[in-house]
Design an enzyme around this catalytic site. Structure first.
Site, PDB file in Angstrom:
ATOM      1  CG  HIS A  78       1.527  -3.780   9.711  1.00 34.97           C
ATOM      2  ND1 HIS A  78       1.403  -4.995  10.349  1.00 34.97           N
ATOM      3  CD2 HIS A  78       2.256  -4.019   8.581  1.00 34.97           C
ATOM      4  CE1 HIS A  78       2.043  -5.922   9.654  1.00 34.97           C
ATOM      5  NE2 HIS A  78       2.572  -5.358   8.583  1.00 34.97           N
ATOM      6  CG  HIS A 235       0.919  -8.144   4.463  1.00 32.75           C
ATOM      7  ND1 HIS A 235       0.250  -7.512   5.488  1.00 32.75           N
ATOM      8  CD2 HIS A 235       2.238  -8.122   4.805  1.00 32.75           C
ATOM      9  CE1 HIS A 235       1.112  -7.140   6.409  1.00 32.75           C
ATOM     10  NE2 HIS A 235       2.319  -7.492   6.020  1.00 32.75           N
ATOM     11  CG  ASP A 239       4.550  -5.022   4.699  1.00 34.59           C
ATOM     12  OD1 ASP A 239       3.932  -4.654   5.719  1.00 34.59           O
ATOM     13  OD2 ASP A 239       5.052  -6.159   4.588  1.00 34.59           O
ATOM     14  CG  HIS A 262       9.845  -3.853   5.383  1.00 37.88           C
ATOM     15  ND1 HIS A 262       8.631  -3.188   5.244  1.00 37.88           N
ATOM     16  CD2 HIS A 262       9.554  -5.019   6.007  1.00 37.88           C
ATOM     17  CE1 HIS A 262       7.676  -3.928   5.770  1.00 37.88           C
ATOM     18  NE2 HIS A 262       8.203  -5.035   6.229  1.00 37.88           N
TER      19      HIS A 262
END
Length: 308
Positions: A78, A235, A239, A262
């Site tokens: 973030h 969101h 990321d 991720h």
């Protein structure tokens, strides 16, 4: 041109996974410095960790970097998204624990602090990475890929069947103030059914309704609901931008993912930078500077005050 923050600033909060209190201070840095973390709670000689794909370590539900001494920083995505989205290329991030504070679960407070601190343009030119050939990484039915493009484009699809989230898709050109206006305030989220599983693994110990959206099948448990109808996929794009920032330079290419995360994002960055045939690195020209997320940051600052 490269940039740094004009003035230092700090945030105090809690790590979403470890649940520990933490303070970070972002300081100006010289040209060519990049984004570097400095752990102030360990010996100075082993305290520095560059925010670069070469320092990636395996992390669960977050992105983590560590140096050769095993000193790590978790949940960097973030903050890195905020730096990338506002166009800060050089900064020293002092941190007194091993996880970046989650704050409200988005990049919003980081972005506001950077803008308030000011952004200083430096003399040295900025290098960028341009995708020249398509490449892809997969994990079961999930995948992420890069295709050549003359700017950064993010196209993300997520799918949570049997929940309020469902399948969501969004594609955005990451130009000028797009991150600030479209993504920066979108919060992390999880399913209520997964909370106890995460806690049993030593994760989400600092999570709460103040820093994450929690979904119980077709119900949002947060009293204030969503900030935007498709906050979930936005969101995931936030990321992704933070993970792509581990390239250490802006990327011009079309990033696409399906049910990614991720691990796939960072694997893709590593594959891109490890393949000479898939990318070129060159100094950014003035004509292309307008295609950067952080270009014309003074105008962005005014726009952000208007919409924030």
């Amino acid at each position: 041109m490269q940039t740094t923050v004009k003035n230092e600033f700090s945030h105090v909060g809690t790590g979403v996974h470890l649940g520990r209190p933490v303070r970070i201070t972002i300081k100006p840095a010289r040209e060519g410095h990049g984004i570097i973390f400095k752990r102030t709670d360990v010996d100075h000689q082993i305290s520095f960790i560059p925010a670069n794909y070469k320092y990636l370590v395996e992390g669960k539900l977050c992105t983590s970097v560590a140096n050769s001494h095993g000193v790590r920083v978790m949940t960097v995505e973030h903050l890195l998204a905020a730096f990338s989205g506002v166009g800060v290329t050089n900064a020293l991030v002092e941190i007194d624990n091993e996880e970046v504070p989650i704050l409200d679960g988005s990049s919003d407070r980081f972005v506001k602090s950077i803008i308030k601190a000011g952004i200083k343009e430096q003399e040295q030119s900025l290098s960028i990475c341009k995708v020249t050939e398509s490449l892809m990484v997969e994990d079961g039915s999930s995948w992420a890929r890069f295709d050549p493009a003359d700017k950064l484009i993010l196209s993300v699809t997520i799918d949570y069947p049997g929940t309020l989230i469902g399948r969501q898709h969004l594609s955005l050109q990451m130009l000028k103030g797009a991150f600030i206006e479209e993504l920066s305030s979108c919060r992390t989220f999880c399913l209520k059914a997964d909370v106890q599983k995460m806690i049993s693994k030593g994760l989400a110990l600092g999570g709460s309704l103040k820093n994450a959206i929690v979904i119980d099948q077709f119900k949002i448990l947060n009293s204030n609901g969503l900030r935007i109808n498709d906050e979930f996929v936005r969101h995931k794009m936030l990321d992704a931008l933070g993970d792509l920032a581990l390239a250490g330079m802006p990327i011009f290419g079309h990033f696409t993912s399906f049910c990614g995360g991720h691990n796939l994002n960072t694997r893709l960055v590593t594959k891109l930078l490890s393949s000479e045939k898939c990318h070129n690195v060159y100094n950014l020209g003035r004509k292309e500077a307008d295609k950067l997320l952080g270009s014309r940051y003074k105008v962005i600052s005014m726009d952000y005050k208007a919409v924030g």
